[in-house]
Design an enzyme around this catalytic site. Structure first.
Site, short mmCIF file in Angstrom:
data_model
loop_
_atom_site.label_atom_id
_atom_site.label_comp_id
_atom_site.label_asym_id
_atom_site.label_seq_id
_atom_site.Cartn_x
_atom_site.Cartn_y
_atom_site.Cartn_z
N HIS A 112 -67.52 73.52 127.03
CA HIS A 112 -66.70 72.39 126.59
C HIS A 112 -65.21 72.74 126.50
CE1 HIS A 112 -70.25 70.12 126.19
NE2 HIS A 112 -70.58 70.42 124.96
N HIS A 183 -68.60 63.38 123.15
CA HIS A 183 -69.76 64.09 122.60
C HIS A 183 -70.27 63.42 121.32
CE1 HIS A 183 -72.59 67.28 122.09
NE2 HIS A 183 -71.98 68.11 122.92
N GLU A 322 -74.18 62.42 127.36
CA GLU A 322 -72.83 62.79 127.77
C GLU A 322 -72.67 62.52 129.27
OE1 GLU A 322 -72.18 66.93 126.08
OE2 GLU A 322 -74.22 66.45 125.46
#
Length: 364
Positions: A112, A183, A322
């Site tokens: 991420h 997220h 996601e």
């Protein structure tokens, strides 16, 4: 007595981090849907939607103050994720003849965007009426090891059809890789109300990406047919989650895998994923222009974080959908490219549509 759902106090989000001020911004439509967003991570803090009884239900996990976000075990709640959503193997990738290194923050992987990814940045914001908030962030050349100055805009729009639409736009001055997502951790029974294993899920995908024991795609695009990963027909998230399965084991006892969206399902209004909670009657449909969607069943939640009503977020206490390009795409040439070059614009859009006024899966 059940604690009612309500928005956090805005003053609990008035804080200063690295000489930038943070705030809580609120959007509300004409049908009782309310979304609270913070400029810390350009993240969704709360999403209240009336359930089948008309009672406001907060369906997004999160916290009631900036300090709680800073101290949380799970740093990604509701956040905008970048520069690169999901995992890059060993944090390393090559563009042309040059290799770049992002420091691993997930075992051997960069996850991420790295430890100081977009989820940990203070974004500039602009509110448009009471149903749109635009966020802006400029990621410096070399930030977290990524090349190029990347200028990013994330737009949140709330419609009177109970849709939360997230639009992403990015431009760079050097070749770089980009993969942006949100997220949000969803529990359609309400945040902190137990697990989501009773939620019915449908994903319009014939294939998914198996992963190794470090959760990096093996490169195989596998059929979901006759596997626990087949959600083409609606089934409970928990129906097969306890089965002995190597891929579920690699996901820490659950789903944490990218589904390859059937091309005919994107872009457009047809949902690529639908979730329904029988307890509240709340239905969520996800539409996107992205080629993939990561279904995560909250396998790494462990009860160490307590949410807005003080209740622990236990394993399987939420699910994530996601929308994204594929994990480790910079290192896997057969995956859709995540390369962005100067003069080109990265643009994508994802829509979360909520309803309680019709059956979950209508026949066509």
């Amino acid at each position: 007595m059940t604690t009612p759902y309500k928005l956090p106090r805005p003053e609990a989000f008035n804080y200063q981090i690295a000489e930038k001020n943070t705030h809580l911004l609120v959007m509300q439509n004409d049908r009782g849907m309310t979304v609270a967003i913070s400029d810390f991570g350009a993240r969704i803090v709360s999403l209240l939607i009336p359930d089948k009884h008309g009672d406001p239900t907060d369906v997004v996990l999160g916290f009631d103050s900036i300090q709680a976000y800073l101290q949380a075990n799970e740093p990604y709640h509701g956040a905008t994720i970048g520069r690169f959503a999901n995992r890059i193997a060993n944090g390393r990738f090559t563009i042309g003849n040059e290799t770049f290194q992002t420091e691993p923050n997930n075992g051997p992987n960069a996850l991420h965007g790295g430890a100081k990814g977009f989820h940990n940045q203070i974004w500039d914001s602009r509110t448009v009426a009471n149903k749109q908030v635009d966020f802006y962030y400029v990621s410096a050349d070399g930030e977290e090891g990524f090349p190029g100055k990347l200028s990013v805009m994330v737009k949140y729009r709330l419609t009177d059809d109970n849709e939360l639409i997230i639009s992403y736009r990015a431009e760079t001055d050097k070749p770089t890789v980009v993969n942006l997502t949100n997220h949000a951790f969803f529990n359609l029974n309400g945040e902190g109300s137990g697990d989501v294993l009773d939620h019915l899920l449908q994903i319009n995908a014939d294939h998914y990406l198996p992963v190794n024991d470090h959760q990096i795609p093996t490169g195989v695009v596998a059929s979901v047919d006759s596997t626990v990963f087949d959600f083409r027909q609606p089934k409970a998230i928990g129906q097969d989650i306890a089965q002995s399965n190597e891929q579920l084991a690699n996901g820490n006892g659950g789903y944490d895998h990218n589904y390859v969206i059937n091309p005919q399902q994107r872009p457009g209004e047809h949902p690529i994923a639908t979730v329904y909670a029988p307890q509240t009657g709340i239905r969520l449909e996800v539409c996107t222009s992205e080629p993939g969607i990561q279904f995560y069943s909250g396998n790494f939640l462990n009860g160490s974080d307590r949410g807005k009503r003080g209740r622990p977020y236990e394993k399987y206490g939420a699910f994530c959908l996601e929308t994204q390009h594929f994990p480790d795409s910079p290192n896997q040439q057969d995956f859709p490219s995540t390369l962005l070059v100067p003069g080109h614009v990265f643009q994508t859009e994802t829509k979360y549509r909520f309803s309680v006024d019709k059956p979950i899966f209508e026949s066509s």
